[in-house]
Design a protein around this motif. Sequence first.
Motif, mmCIF file in Angstrom:
data_model
loop_
_atom_site.group_PDB
_atom_site.id
_atom_site.type_symbol
_atom_site.label_atom_id
_atom_site.label_comp_id
_atom_site.label_asym_id
_atom_site.label_seq_id
_atom_site.Cartn_x
_atom_site.Cartn_y
_atom_site.Cartn_z
ATOM 1 N N GLU A 1 -46.629 17.621 -46.493
ATOM 2 C CA GLU A 1 -45.292 18.156 -45.851
ATOM 3 C C GLU A 1 -45.402 19.468 -45.364
ATOM 4 O OE1 GLU A 1 -45.458 16.345 -48.458
ATOM 5 O OE2 GLU A 1 -44.438 14.422 -48.006
ATOM 6 N N TYR A 2 -46.232 20.301 -46.308
ATOM 7 C CA TYR A 2 -46.152 21.764 -46.172
ATOM 8 C C TYR A 2 -47.351 22.235 -45.171
ATOM 9 C CZ TYR A 2 -50.017 22.084 -49.580
ATOM 10 O OH TYR A 2 -51.396 21.943 -50.227
ATOM 11 N N LEU A 3 -48.195 21.338 -44.939
ATOM 12 C CA LEU A 3 -49.742 21.819 -44.051
ATOM 13 C C LEU A 3 -49.210 21.435 -42.638
ATOM 14 C CD1 LEU A 3 -52.390 20.183 -45.896
ATOM 15 C CD2 LEU A 3 -51.647 22.331 -46.079
ATOM 16 N N PRO A 4 -49.315 22.633 -41.709
ATOM 17 C CA PRO A 4 -49.198 22.709 -40.232
ATOM 18 C C PRO A 4 -50.135 21.892 -39.592
ATOM 19 C CG PRO A 4 -49.509 24.722 -40.798
ATOM 20 C CD PRO A 4 -49.368 24.037 -42.084
ATOM 21 N N THR A 5 -50.582 20.529 -39.774
ATOM 22 C CA THR A 5 -51.758 20.022 -39.287
ATOM 23 C C THR A 5 -51.469 19.318 -37.739
ATOM 24 O OG1 THR A 5 -50.833 17.831 -40.262
ATOM 25 C CG2 THR A 5 -52.402 19.157 -41.669
ATOM 26 N N ASP A 6 -50.555 19.471 -37.178
ATOM 27 C CA ASP A 6 -50.034 19.000 -35.799
ATOM 28 C C ASP A 6 -50.824 20.101 -34.903
ATOM 29 O OD1 ASP A 6 -49.570 17.615 -33.561
ATOM 30 O OD2 ASP A 6 -47.177 17.805 -33.815
ATOM 31 N N SER A 7 -51.844 19.668 -34.256
ATOM 32 C CA SER A 7 -52.399 20.778 -33.481
ATOM 33 C C SER A 7 -53.397 19.989 -32.433
ATOM 34 C CB SER A 7 -53.099 21.705 -34.000
ATOM 35 O OG SER A 7 -53.896 22.580 -33.160
ATOM 36 N N PRO A 8 -53.291 20.223 -30.859
ATOM 37 C CA PRO A 8 -54.127 19.732 -30.176
ATOM 38 C C PRO A 8 -55.597 20.292 -30.451
ATOM 39 C CG PRO A 8 -52.898 21.353 -29.099
ATOM 40 C CD PRO A 8 -52.297 21.425 -30.368
ATOM 41 N N ASN A 9 -55.928 21.268 -31.238
ATOM 42 C CA ASN A 9 -57.212 21.806 -31.571
ATOM 43 C C ASN A 9 -57.540 21.338 -32.856
ATOM 44 O OD1 ASN A 9 -57.406 24.011 -29.267
ATOM 45 N ND2 ASN A 9 -55.567 24.738 -30.421
ATOM 46 N N ARG A 10 -59.020 21.490 -33.133
ATOM 47 C CA ARG A 10 -59.791 20.774 -34.066
ATOM 48 C C ARG A 10 -59.295 21.803 -35.462
ATOM 49 N NH1 ARG A 10 -64.155 22.749 -37.027
ATOM 50 N NH2 ARG A 10 -65.582 20.996 -37.809
ATOM 51 N N ASN A 11 -58.824 20.841 -36.451
ATOM 52 C CA ASN A 11 -58.483 21.203 -37.612
ATOM 53 C C ASN A 11 -59.841 21.174 -38.589
ATOM 54 O OD1 ASN A 11 -55.882 22.227 -37.404
ATOM 55 N ND2 ASN A 11 -55.131 20.059 -37.679
ATOM 56 N N PRO A 12 -60.389 22.329 -39.237
ATOM 57 C CA PRO A 12 -61.683 22.289 -39.843
ATOM 58 C C PRO A 12 -61.680 21.203 -41.027
ATOM 59 C CG PRO A 12 -61.381 24.430 -38.915
ATOM 60 C CD PRO A 12 -60.003 23.660 -38.703
ATOM 61 N N SER A 13 -60.458 21.201 -41.768
ATOM 62 C CA SER A 13 -60.242 20.720 -43.027
ATOM 63 C C SER A 13 -60.135 18.966 -42.497
ATOM 64 C CB SER A 13 -59.235 20.922 -43.717
ATOM 65 O OG SER A 13 -57.965 20.827 -42.939
ATOM 66 N N ASP A 14 -60.032 18.552 -41.518
ATOM 67 C CA ASP A 14 -60.262 17.262 -41.282
ATOM 68 C C ASP A 14 -61.521 16.580 -41.404
ATOM 69 O OD1 ASP A 14 -57.596 17.050 -40.615
ATOM 70 O OD2 ASP A 14 -57.617 17.208 -38.714
ATOM 71 N N PHE A 15 -62.468 17.284 -41.321
ATOM 72 C CA PHE A 15 -63.824 16.910 -41.369
ATOM 73 C C PHE A 15 -64.673 17.298 -42.532
ATOM 74 C CE2 PHE A 15 -62.091 17.573 -37.156
ATOM 75 C CZ PHE A 15 -62.513 16.062 -36.479
ATOM 76 N N VAL A 16 -63.989 17.890 -43.445
ATOM 77 C CA VAL A 16 -64.826 18.418 -44.811
ATOM 78 C C VAL A 16 -64.030 17.915 -46.105
ATOM 79 C CG1 VAL A 16 -65.807 20.035 -43.371
ATOM 80 C CG2 VAL A 16 -63.896 20.504 -44.572
ATOM 81 N N PRO A 17 -64.746 17.881 -47.008
ATOM 82 C CA PRO A 17 -64.118 17.543 -48.328
ATOM 83 C C PRO A 17 -63.134 18.506 -48.715
ATOM 84 C CG PRO A 17 -66.587 17.202 -48.677
ATOM 85 C CD PRO A 17 -66.206 17.935 -47.249
ATOM 86 N N GLU A 18 -63.327 20.025 -48.581
ATOM 87 C CA GLU A 18 -62.249 20.956 -49.082
ATOM 88 C C GLU A 18 -61.119 20.845 -47.981
ATOM 89 O OE1 GLU A 18 -66.692 22.914 -49.218
ATOM 90 O OE2 GLU A 18 -65.427 21.760 -47.730
ATOM 91 N N LEU A 19 -60.091 21.531 -48.671
ATOM 92 C CA LEU A 19 -58.711 22.069 -48.058
ATOM 93 C C LEU A 19 -59.001 23.412 -47.975
ATOM 94 C CD1 LEU A 19 -56.276 21.450 -46.276
ATOM 95 C CD2 LEU A 19 -55.079 21.812 -48.548
#
Length: 450
Positions: A312-330
């Motif tokens: 809930e606290y993560l602003p993940t909604d973006s048309p751009n690439r979120n690096p954390s979507d593709f790696v083990p770490e946040l």
Amino acid sequence: MRDLLSDSAQRAIAYLEGLEDRAVAPSAAAIADLAQLDGPLPAHSTPPEDVLRQLDALGSPATMAMGGRRFFGFIIGGALPVTLAANWLAGAWDQNSALYNVTPATAKLEQLALSWLLDLFGLPADCGGGFVTGATVANFTALAAARHGVLARAGWDVEADGLIGGPPVTVIVGEEAHSTLFKALGLVGLGRKRVVRVPVDRQGRMRADALPPINGPTIVCAQAGNLHSGAFDPLADICDWAHAAGAWVHVDGAFGLWAAAVPSLAYLTPGLADADSWGTDFHKWLNVPYDSGLAVVRDRDALRAAMSITAEYLPTDSPNRNPSDFVPELSRRARGVEVWAALRHLGRAGIVDLIERTCRHARRFAEGLQAAGYEVLNDVVLNQVCVAFGDAATTNRVIAAIQADGTCWAGPTVWQGRAAMRISVSSWATTEEDVERSLGAMIRVAGAGK
């Protein structure tokens, strides 16, 4: 703060400038002095300038000169000056580079670097990719995506339901797969020992005539760049065989993937781009600071399914690439910054020159050692040379003497039953003069040990 950071920069510069005037390995006295660091946690604070002074006085002399020109012990390069400078700047930025909306500069640089790398390696432009710590985590990340992919085809949601009760996954590897691949297999729950091993030839390549039948969900792990010989598995044959049975092909390209960027090495890479995932290091041939690697997956959605999280606290909604979507770490450092800096600095021509030059140095080592009467065990196709100085006892004695001499540093290994010294040439800084100086020391020390 300004005085402290200036002091740190000057100490770092002095350390790098002094690498060529010291033995490559630390002295016994420098290692013994590390005992001065022992003791309990201080009860009170210490001035930061004193902390830095002690770190330099005791730590710097006890380091291996891996950033120098004559370290050939592992397949690692010294940091290019521009990458070290970019690393320092990114450290000052102090960005937790997980989400584009929060850290747009570092996320943008990472996206640009990824697109350049896919083009450089000749891989599909729409692949997913994640900047990780090195080849171990790159293999782990890609294998997690592979696990998702082959089980999803079988109707199983491994992220939701785990492996217990799901369809079994067969893993096929070559006899000389790297040890970090087995670690990654253990981490993703596929088992370090629960693998089908394919026999290899005298250069460590999987034998295409020995590939086994495939049944059910299967991941095939191939290799671009054998640890000892630099040889490539027959990737075209492997991909044709595996894909005909619906299997996933992962390529461990920790250093060998870089051959795809070099036209003169194209003969090694047929079938490389036909695989489903790849892993590589940047602190090897790209010569960026530790730690830095890349996982690439053809099925971008499979990688995201294996890696992404929401809260809930993560602003993940973006048309751009979120690096954390593709790696083990946040939480993660902005390791893509120095990769972008290296690519921007070198350009395609500079990368080709770096790789060709270090391969040429490796061939010179092989030629010189053979001419001196020593046995080179591998076909030198990349930057790896394995040399034996006689029987195992003699070879290990010579290696220890070469290391003690201090001119250069190369490490011991055992390959296909033979004790050998492995020479890995990866540094941007190594010159022809360094090669001749190191070669002379090797031959001199080996001759004295006869």
